[in-house]
Every structure is written in structure tokens, then in C-alpha cells.
Motif scaffolding. Structure first.
Motif, PDB file in Angstrom:
ATOM      1  N   ALA A  32       0.701  -1.251   0.018  1.00  0.00           N
ATOM      2  CA  ALA A  32      -0.019   0.007  -0.025  1.00  0.00           C
ATOM      3  C   ALA A  32       0.888   1.264  -0.016  1.00  0.00           C
ATOM      4  O   ALA A  32       2.030   1.144   0.162  1.00  0.00           O
ATOM      5  N   LEU A  33       0.157   2.252  -0.212  1.00  0.00           N
ATOM      6  CA  LEU A  33       0.983   3.557  -0.218  1.00  0.00           C
ATOM      7  C   LEU A  33       1.065   4.258   1.072  1.00  0.00           C
ATOM      8  O   LEU A  33      -0.161   4.173   1.948  1.00  0.00           O
ATOM      9  N   VAL A  34       2.163   4.801   1.411  1.00  0.00           N
ATOM     10  CA  VAL A  34       2.364   5.538   2.673  1.00  0.00           C
ATOM     11  C   VAL A  34       1.444   6.748   2.688  1.00  0.00           C
ATOM     12  O   VAL A  34       1.354   7.691   1.912  1.00  0.00           O
ATOM     13  N   ASN A  35       0.890   7.016   3.675  1.00  0.00           N
ATOM     14  CA  ASN A  35       0.028   8.255   4.084  1.00  0.00           C
ATOM     15  C   ASN A  35      -1.032   8.469   3.172  1.00  0.00           C
ATOM     16  O   ASN A  35      -1.365   9.296   2.724  1.00  0.00           O
ATOM     17  N   HIS A  36      -1.568   7.236   2.972  1.00  0.00           N
ATOM     18  CA  HIS A  36      -2.750   7.168   1.874  1.00  0.00           C
ATOM     19  C   HIS A  36      -3.723   6.160   2.542  1.00  0.00           C
ATOM     20  O   HIS A  36      -3.501   5.182   2.936  1.00  0.00           O
TER      21      HIS A  36
END
Length: 193
Positions: A32-36
Motif C-alpha cells: 500500500a501507499l504511505v500516508n494514503h
């Protein structure tokens, strides 16, 4: 006929490996994407024939923030947290009261995010109706590995692992096509008595 047997044996072997690989507590998506904000699904298999899963505890790692939950019918959710409002940090979630039989998964969903690009490991504790407990906290090579999610700063292309996955998929499809052609070609050479 020999080729058909080899094809069936290879196919059955692949299914067995796939089935055994999925018999662990899993958190998806695995990347997954960081800060998302992302919707995550925790799936915990009931592997005992004579008992049901009645409780699942999730302890998220530091830096992983759960924002909200999707209701899980037939389960009661208990959340331990610190702080309030935007500063709330969930330290443990316990789902109890459900009854998940053998060969089915207890499934829970929540919206969450992480603040750093790294691999996060989660502690999962599963309780059965007979009182036995499985701690999904081990190394990835163990019988009870901890679920993990890798967070990345971007999911852009060009990565070696995605290229390798595409090559492996193409080779697998080609192998199935060759096996199918061989099977049909061998069938056409039979003599009729």
C-alpha cells in the motif's frame, strides 16, 4: 496418457501449494501507499475440525493508524486506544461473539494508513471455541507467521518484482498451452480397433 497424467499431477501440485500458502492469517492488500487511506481486510482461517473461531485480536504496529471499521455482522468489536479526536491511536482491536467453522475465514475490514515506507508486522491472536489459542506472530517462514503489509512511497512501474511476476505469469500460461496442445495432439494419434 502419460502426458495427461503429468499435466494433472503438476496442476494438482500447484493447487496444493496455493492452498497451503493461503492457510495463514492474512492482511490485504499486501502492498500500500504511505500516508494514503486504504481499506484493509484481515482474514483469519479456522483450521480446527472440532472447533470454531470465536475471538480475534489485532494489535497494529506503531506508525499504523486505523481510522474506522466496516461492521462485521455477528461480531462485537472492542477497541483499546489512547488519545482522542485526531490524536486517537488504536492499540488493539478485539472481535468476539462470532462462530466461524472449519475451512472458513473470520473476515474483518478497516480503513487505515501508515506514516513510513517500510514493512509493518501485525500481531493477531485467534481463540477457538475449545479454548485453544493461535498466535499469528511468528517469522514468515514459521507455521504461524505474522501478517505483514509493505508500505511504499510510490507504486510506480519499473520494479523488478512486478516484472518478474509478469514473466512468471507468461511462462505459466505458455506451459498450460503447451500441455493442452500435447494432450490434444496425443489424443489424435490413437488407433480405433
Amino acid at each position: 496418457m502419460y502426458r495427461f497424467g503429468v499435466f494433472i499431477a503438476a496442476f494438482a501440485g500447484a493447487l496444493i501449494v496455493a492452498a497451503s500458502a493461503s492457510a495463514h492469517a492474512e492482511l490485504s492488500p499486501a502492498v500500500a501507499l504511505v500516508n494514503h487511506g486504504q481499506l484493509f481486510t484481515l482474514a483469519v482461517p479456522t483450521e480446527k475440525d472440532d472447533a470454531t473461531t470465536t475471538k480475534v485480536e489485532l494489535t497494529p504496529p506503531s506508525g499504523f493508524a486505523i481510522d474506522s471499521f466496516v461492521p462485521a455482522p455477528a461480531w462485537t468489536r472492542n477497541v483499546k486506544s489512547t488519545g482522542s479526536g485526531e490524536e486517537t491511536q488504536i492499540q488493539q482491536v478485539t472481535w468476539s461473539g462470532g462462530r466461524v467453522p472449519s475451512e472458513e475465514d473470520a473476515v474483518f475490514q478497516f480503513l487505515a494508513s501508515a506514516d513510513s515506507a517500510k514493512t509493518y508486522s501485525f500481531r493477531v491472536r485467534q481463540t477457538y471455541s475449545d479454548g485453544s489459542v493461535v498466535d499469528w506472530t511468528g517469522a514468515q517462514s514459521s507455521d504461524n507467521p505474522a501478517p505483514q503489509v509493505e508500505f511504499k512511497s510510490s507504486l510506480g512501474g519499473g520494479g523488478g518484482s512486478s516484472t518478474l511476476a509478469i514473466v512468471a505469469l507468461v511462462v505459466a500460461v505458455l506451459a498450460l498451452v503447451v500441455a493442452g496442445v500435447g494432450l490434444f495432439a496425443a489424443g489424435g494419434r490413437r488407433t480405433v480397433a
